[in-house]
Design a protein around this motif. Structure first.
Motif, PDB file in Angstrom:
ATOM      1  N   THR B 162       0.848  -1.192   0.000  1.00 55.44           N
ATOM      2  CA  THR B 162       0.000   0.000   0.000  1.00 55.44           C
ATOM      3  C   THR B 162       0.884   1.244   0.000  1.00 55.44           C
ATOM      4  N   GLY B 163       0.535   2.179  -0.853  1.00 51.43           N
ATOM      5  CA  GLY B 163       1.226   3.460  -0.863  1.00 51.43           C
ATOM      6  C   GLY B 163       0.210   4.573  -0.706  1.00 51.43           C
ATOM      7  N   GLN B 164       0.581   5.574   0.054  1.00 52.67           N
ATOM      8  CA  GLN B 164      -0.389   6.603   0.398  1.00 52.67           C
ATOM      9  C   GLN B 164       0.330   7.943   0.505  1.00 52.67           C
ATOM     10  N   ILE B 165      -0.314   8.982  -0.005  1.00 49.88           N
ATOM     11  CA  ILE B 165       0.180  10.341   0.252  1.00 49.88           C
ATOM     12  C   ILE B 165      -0.857  10.999   1.151  1.00 49.88           C
ATOM     13  N   ILE B 166      -0.439  11.363   2.337  1.00 49.98           N
ATOM     14  CA  ILE B 166      -1.379  11.954   3.301  1.00 49.98           C
ATOM     15  C   ILE B 166      -1.187  13.463   3.298  1.00 49.98           C
ATOM     16  N   ILE B 167      -2.256  14.180   3.030  1.00 52.90           N
ATOM     17  CA  ILE B 167      -2.206  15.644   3.050  1.00 52.90           C
ATOM     18  C   ILE B 167      -3.207  16.098   4.090  1.00 52.90           C
ATOM     19  N   THR B 182      -4.669   6.878  -2.348  1.00 50.85           N
ATOM     20  CA  THR B 182      -4.089   5.609  -1.909  1.00 50.85           C
ATOM     21  C   THR B 182      -4.086   4.582  -3.039  1.00 50.85           C
ATOM     22  N   LEU B 183      -3.033   3.793  -3.097  1.00 44.41           N
ATOM     23  CA  LEU B 183      -2.950   2.674  -4.031  1.00 44.41           C
ATOM     24  C   LEU B 183      -2.669   1.404  -3.232  1.00 44.41           C
ATOM     25  N   VAL B 184      -3.532   0.405  -3.424  1.00 47.79           N
ATOM     26  CA  VAL B 184      -3.283  -0.901  -2.814  1.00 47.79           C
ATOM     27  C   VAL B 184      -2.955  -1.866  -3.939  1.00 47.79           C
ATOM     28  N   HIS B 185      -1.884  -2.625  -3.778  1.00 47.77           N
ATOM     29  CA  HIS B 185      -1.471  -3.560  -4.815  1.00 47.77           C
ATOM     30  C   HIS B 185      -1.523  -4.998  -4.287  1.00 47.77           C
ATOM     31  N   PHE B 186      -2.235  -5.854  -5.038  1.00 51.63           N
ATOM     32  CA  PHE B 186      -2.276  -7.281  -4.717  1.00 51.63           C
ATOM     33  C   PHE B 186      -1.357  -8.004  -5.688  1.00 51.63           C
ATOM     34  N   ASP B 194     -10.169 -10.049 -11.144  1.00 48.27           N
ATOM     35  CA  ASP B 194      -9.873  -9.127 -10.041  1.00 48.27           C
ATOM     36  C   ASP B 194      -8.697  -8.228 -10.390  1.00 48.27           C
ATOM     37  N   LYS B 195      -8.782  -7.016  -9.918  1.00 49.67           N
ATOM     38  CA  LYS B 195      -7.736  -6.030 -10.200  1.00 49.67           C
ATOM     39  C   LYS B 195      -6.546  -6.217  -9.257  1.00 49.67           C
ATOM     40  N   HIS B 196      -5.357  -5.994  -9.796  1.00 48.76           N
ATOM     41  CA  HIS B 196      -4.154  -6.015  -8.955  1.00 48.76           C
ATOM     42  C   HIS B 196      -3.979  -4.697  -8.210  1.00 48.76           C
ATOM     43  N   ASP B 197      -4.357  -3.611  -8.890  1.00 49.10           N
ATOM     44  CA  ASP B 197      -4.188  -2.285  -8.290  1.00 49.10           C
ATOM     45  C   ASP B 197      -5.546  -1.683  -7.981  1.00 49.10           C
ATOM     46  N   ILE B 198      -5.700  -1.245  -6.749  1.00 46.29           N
ATOM     47  CA  ILE B 198      -6.958  -0.628  -6.321  1.00 46.29           C
ATOM     48  C   ILE B 198      -6.654   0.825  -5.937  1.00 46.29           C
ATOM     49  N   TYR B 199      -7.305   1.738  -6.638  1.00 47.05           N
ATOM     50  CA  TYR B 199      -7.093   3.161  -6.351  1.00 47.05           C
ATOM     51  C   TYR B 199      -8.228   3.680  -5.491  1.00 47.05           C
ATOM     52  N   SER B 200      -7.877   4.497  -4.488  1.00 50.38           N
ATOM     53  CA  SER B 200      -8.911   5.024  -3.611  1.00 50.38           C
ATOM     54  C   SER B 200      -8.472   6.367  -3.037  1.00 50.38           C
ATOM     55  N   VAL B 201      -9.420   7.057  -2.429  1.00 51.19           N
ATOM     56  CA  VAL B 201      -9.110   8.281  -1.686  1.00 51.19           C
ATOM     57  C   VAL B 201      -9.661   8.116  -0.286  1.00 51.19           C
ATOM     58  N   ALA B 202      -8.797   8.298   0.692  1.00 47.23           N
ATOM     59  CA  ALA B 202      -9.202   8.153   2.087  1.00 47.23           C
ATOM     60  C   ALA B 202      -9.299   9.529   2.730  1.00 47.23           C
ATOM     61  N   ILE B 220     -13.368   5.793   3.268  1.00 47.99           N
ATOM     62  CA  ILE B 220     -12.472   5.523   2.146  1.00 47.99           C
ATOM     63  C   ILE B 220     -13.303   5.271   0.900  1.00 47.99           C
ATOM     64  N   TYR B 221     -13.113   6.125  -0.084  1.00 42.36           N
ATOM     65  CA  TYR B 221     -13.845   6.000  -1.337  1.00 42.36           C
ATOM     66  C   TYR B 221     -12.971   5.252  -2.330  1.00 42.36           C
ATOM     67  N   VAL B 222     -13.378   4.036  -2.679  1.00 48.69           N
ATOM     68  CA  VAL B 222     -12.656   3.261  -3.685  1.00 48.69           C
ATOM     69  C   VAL B 222     -13.293   3.577  -5.030  1.00 48.69           C
ATOM     70  N   PHE B 223     -12.473   3.977  -5.990  1.00 46.95           N
ATOM     71  CA  PHE B 223     -13.029   4.342  -7.298  1.00 46.95           C
ATOM     72  C   PHE B 223     -13.784   3.158  -7.896  1.00 46.95           C
ATOM     73  N   PRO B 224     -14.878   3.435  -8.622  1.00 48.81           N
ATOM     74  CA  PRO B 224     -15.775   2.356  -9.051  1.00 48.81           C
ATOM     75  C   PRO B 224     -15.113   1.362 -10.007  1.00 48.81           C
ATOM     76  N   ASP B 225     -15.760   0.219 -10.137  1.00 45.73           N
ATOM     77  CA  ASP B 225     -15.363  -0.852 -11.060  1.00 45.73           C
ATOM     78  C   ASP B 225     -13.989  -1.439 -10.736  1.00 45.73           C
ATOM     79  N   GLN B 226     -13.604  -1.416  -9.474  1.00 40.47           N
ATOM     80  CA  GLN B 226     -12.324  -2.028  -9.117  1.00 40.47           C
ATOM     81  C   GLN B 226     -12.521  -3.230  -8.201  1.00 40.47           C
TER      82      GLN B 226
END
Lengths: 185, 296
Positions: B162-167, B182-186, B194-202, B220-226
């Motif tokens: 998981t990688g995150q930039i916190i502002i 935020t990016l979560v990688h499986f 299933d997606k390997h990369d899940i993009y979201s905004v926390a 945490i809002y996960v962008f749709p269709d992921q």
């Protein structure tokens, strides 16, 4: 008539002298405090206190940023600022007073001089009149001011909840040291 | 003439000299200093999310985190109290800017490690910085046996990143808000769809109610269709209660996991249908190394 002119001039002279009276100051005064209880000892020091005094009138002032007190434990420092001193609301502690027996001090002679200081101490937004002893140590032209004050936490409306009451002393010892330098405008 | 003027003159002059003595400190130009904004949150987690606060330098923070079962599991399960997942963690502040942490979760027997770096620190005074920016990276290792042991399995298949930039910004004593792309990688996903990369905004924040009590919330809002069907966005709301060296966080959340890949991408609970976990985080700090003692 002539006499009066002389009088006026001499008064003028005295006043202008007192206006430009010699002052000493420091920007690196040290203020430490100690709270001792059987449960926990707390101490913190501020090395950046500002002080100035006037040789003629004996007027003396101190100012210290609350956030500049550093503690052994980071959490103590956070709680000190956040919960007790509320330093964003009351950023400074101040003292404004007079050295009553300043006339007894001979700044040209080495020695230790006992001082009587009185004035108003402001902590946490609350001012209290205090009287205290202090010392000037003069050695080869250098002036060091030293004083110990005892402050009752309750006098300054600092709220200590009962759960931590046995960790914080009711009376806090404060040690003050300043190496003064001549103030030149 | 002089005789008349004299008292006035001396009055003015003496007034003047009194004034001069009134404000001795104003004679000294005080150097303006930069003051870092501190205590934006009580601890380094809002609830599940990493907050913009780090563990202080030289301080170790022992975390005991619990999530009970769903409240709607009924009285037979004591409304969820019979089930609990736990994460035990240790966090440590390496410097004023960098902290690290490790933890182990009972859920999927996962070990995680993370680092959080303060790139920019909110400050006032000489150098004014309106907000804080942090980088947060975490890796989790799932240690339960592979579901398909006959297949050739790689160690890397156990890893999640998981990688995150916190502002974030502490707007006032009472209000702090932060947002974190935020990016979560499986590395390994269950099916090819299933997606390997899940993009979201926390997003998260706190409202300080009293000196020692705060209300925290995060979403945490996960962008749709992921996410696969059945997965939902994570939401949590709770209180921070501070007592000396402890911070108790009591909260309600629809996420079971307490690590990023889990609560961001694998939350199944429907908060509004009662799939709510009661949970708590206990944080206890220990000063390991003291740096401030001899500040001079």
């Amino acid at each position: 008539m002539k006499q009066q002119i002389i009088n006026t001039l001499s008064i003028l002279c005295i006043f202008s002298m007192s206006l430009n009276a010699q002052k000493y100051f420091t920007k690196e005064g040290t203020i430490s405090f100690y709270s001792e209880t059987p449960v926990e000892n707390i101490e913190a020091t501020n090395y950046k206190a500002v002080s100035i005094f006037d040789v003629e009138s004996g007027a003396i002032e101190w100012s210290a940023l609350i956030k500049a007190f550093s503690f052994e434990k980071a959490l103590m420092q956070e709680h000190f600022n956040e919960n007790y001193m509320e330093s964003s609301k009351y950023p400074k502690a101040k003292f404004k007073g007079v050295i009553q027996n300043i006339a007894d001090v001979d700044f040209t002679k080495d020695g230790t001089y006992a001082l009587k200081v009185s004035g108003s101490l402001e902590i946490h937004g609350v001012s209290q009149n205090i009287e205290n002893e202090a010392t000037f140590v003069i050695f080869e032209g250098a002036i060091r001011g030293v004083s110990n004050i005892q402050v009752k936490v309750r006098d300054y409306d600092i709220d200590i909840p009962s759960v931590v009451a046995d960790k914080i002393a009711e009376t806090v010892d404060i040690k003050i040291t300043a190496d003064y330098q001549e103030f030149k405008k | 003439m002089i005789r008349i003027l004299l008292p006035f003159l001396s009055l003015i002059l003496s007034f003047h000299s009194v004034l001069a003595q009134e404000d001795l400190l104003s004679l000294i130009d005080e150097e303006e200093t930069t003051e870092l904004v501190t205590a934006s949150f009580k601890t380094n987690r809002i609830i599940n999310l990493a907050s913009l606060e780090n563990t202080a330098k030289g301080v170790m923070d022992f975390k005991i985190n619990h999530r009970f079962g769903f409240l709607n599991s009924g009285p037979g399960q004591a409304f969820g109290l019979d089930n609990a997942t736990i994460r035990l963690g240790l966090d440590y502040g390496l410097s004023d800017r960098l902290m690290i942490g490790i933890g182990r979760s009972s859920f999927e027997k996962t070990i995680d490690g993370y680092a959080k770096l303060k790139l920019l620190r909110q400050s006032t005074g000489k150098r004014t910085m309106p907000f804080s920016v942090l980088l947060h990276a975490s890796t989790a290792i799932r240690t339960i046996p592979f579901q398909n042991p006959d297949r050739e399995n790689f160690f890397s298949s156990r890893l999640f990143h998981t990688g995150q930039i916190i502002i974030g910004r502490k707007f006032s004593e009472g209000l702090t808000l932060q947002i974190a792309p935020t990016l979560v990688h499986f590395n390994l996903v269950p099916t090819a769809e299933d997606k390997h990369d899940i993009y979201s905004v926390a997003g998260g924040g706190r409202v300080k109610l009293t000196k020692r009590l705060a209300l925290n919330a995060e979403y945490i809002y996960v962008f749709p269709d992921q996410l696969a069907p059945g997965y939902r966005n994570s939401v949590a709301i709770g209180f921070d209660i501070e007592t000396g060296g402890h911070v108790f966080q009591l909260h309600f959340t629809n996420s079971t996991s307490m690590i990023e890949k889990g609560f961001i991408a694998e939350t199944t609970g429907d908060f509004f249908a009662g799939d709510i976990h009661f949970g708590f985080n206990v944080s206890r700090v220990f000063t390991i190394k003291s740096y401030n003692k001899k500040a001079k």
